[in-house]
Design an enzyme around this catalytic site. Structure first.
Site, PDB file in Angstrom:
ATOM      1  CG  HIS A  24      -0.128   0.136   2.520  1.00  0.00           C
ATOM      2  ND1 HIS A  24       0.566  -0.931   3.066  1.00  0.00           N
ATOM      3  CD2 HIS A  24       0.068   1.188   3.368  1.00  0.00           C
ATOM      4  CE1 HIS A  24       1.149  -0.544   4.192  1.00  0.00           C
ATOM      5  NE2 HIS A  24       0.867   0.740   4.394  1.00  0.00           N
ATOM      6  CG  ASP A  27       1.870   5.674   4.542  1.00  0.00           C
ATOM      7  OD1 ASP A  27       1.571   4.497   4.818  1.00  0.00           O
ATOM      8  OD2 ASP A  27       2.977   6.181   4.814  1.00  0.00           O
ATOM      9  CG  HIS A  49       5.144   1.172   2.552  1.00  0.00           C
ATOM     10  ND1 HIS A  49       4.488   2.302   2.114  1.00  0.00           N
ATOM     11  CD2 HIS A  49       4.713   0.948   3.818  1.00  0.00           C
ATOM     12  CE1 HIS A  49       3.689   2.760   3.067  1.00  0.00           C
ATOM     13  NE2 HIS A  49       3.809   1.932   4.109  1.00  0.00           N
ATOM     14  NE  ARG A 100       1.561   6.906   9.535  1.00  0.00           N
ATOM     15  CZ  ARG A 100       0.739   6.274   8.709  1.00  0.00           C
ATOM     16  NH1 ARG A 100       1.211   5.573   7.686  1.00  0.00           N
ATOM     17  NH2 ARG A 100      -0.572   6.335   8.904  1.00  0.00           N
TER      18      ARG A 100
END
Length: 323
Positions: free
Chosen positions: A128, A130, A279, A296
């Site tokens: 996917h 983000d 990723h 993140r």
């Protein structure tokens, strides 16, 4: 397009900084940069150029805290402030999202990590970008490692521009004109009986129709804009046709030659272009019992635009800028 030689020559002009590509199509490690300190414009320009060329860049041995993480992100764009974060995220830094080990969201809904993996429709569904279901997916993500297992727990990225270029010319011409609906959570099968996670998704639906091939707003590259977690169906084709096309395109997107795998250490930082990569989070460390805590910050992105110049269209829950 910027070449490795161009990037290396720029690095030579920034004293003490070196760029080391880590795979043939994607990934570069940058050394000689202290991300916690003040970054001059030449270093920022080099990091940005390397990011656009190699799609994900890695740094090791960094001593960033939450404040420094946010300050770093601001040198490259506007940090995203999420409307909802997990309980492990720091309350005083709304830009920072913390992912605790064993999938915090899964724990809230009574599922162990292994069940999350079993509930994927296919093995490809874990890949996917983000927040890809939004009308304005983040432009980039900066992820830093606080605590990692002594082995296992690697993350893998794939270069979607290289994947598009690797298609045959007739297939490229075909997919250039297609669009697809991206919807939150469609990569997972419902749980039998009372599925609290499905209710959660229904209460927080996010969906957009994106071009299947988007034009990168900075490099002009054509990007095969597919991912397993969010992509629901290709528009204007039948369900069986869509499933067959998506399987083919997802397999193309994650061919090994287009990927790079990163071994995390405490203090490692990965900075990736969320517009040109997908990723895969690790699935090999939850059973080991070691903690894995990551933080993140994402950078606000643009509404994708297709080869024909048409932007993405919102379906539900996707007003630009609303997180």
């Amino acid at each position: 397009m910027t070449t490795h030689r161009d990037t290396a020559e720029r690095a030579d002009r920034v004293k003490g900084v070196e760029v080391h590509p880590t795979a043939g199509h994607i990934g570069a490690e940058i050394t000689g940069v202290d991300l916690a300190g003040p970054l001059d414009d030449a270093v920022v320009a080099l990091v940005r150029e390397t990011l656009l060329r190699w799609k994900v860049v890695f740094f090791r041995g960094q001593e960033l805290d939450h404040r420094g993480h946010v300050a770093l992100a601001r040198r490259f764009g506007e940090p995203v402030v999420l409307g909802r974060r997990g309980s492990a995220s720091p309350p005083d830094f709304p830009e920072v999202e913390t992912t605790a080990d064993r999938l915090e969201l899964g724990g809230r809904f009574g599922m162990e990590h292994e069940e999350w993996l079993r509930r994927r429709h296919t093995l490809l569904r874990g890949w996917h970008c983000d927040h890809g279901a939004r009308i304005d997916p983040p432009a980039a993500t900066i992820l830093r490692a606080e605590t990692v297992p002594p082995y296992g727990g690697d993350t893998t990225w794939s270069n979607l521009a290289a994947a598009y270029a690797g298609l045959s010319a007739p297939v490229r011409a075909f997919v250039d004109g297609l669009r697809a609906e991206h919807r939150l959570g469609v990569g997972y099968q419902p749980r039998p009986g009372d599925d609290g996670y499905v209710r959660h998704l229904l209460d927080h639906q996010v969906a957009s129709v994106h071009p299947l091939v988007r034009v990168h707003p900075e490099t002009g590259e054509r990007v095969l804009f597919v991912n397993g977690y969010y992509l629901e169906q290709i528009s204007d084709v039948s369900r069986p046709e869509s499933e067959a096309l998506l399987e083919m395109l997802l397999e193309q997107a994650v061919r090994p030659e287009y990927t790079v795998r990163f071994r995390w250490e405490p203090g490692s930082v990965a900075f990736w272009d969320n517009r040109a990569t997908i990723h895969l989070a690790p699935g090999d460390s939850a059973h080991l019992g070691f903690p894995r805590i990551m933080h993140r910050v994402m950078l606000a992105g643009e509404v994708p635009v297709g080869v024909d110049g048409r932007p993405s269209e919102p379906v539900t829950g996707t007003e630009a800028g609303r997180w």
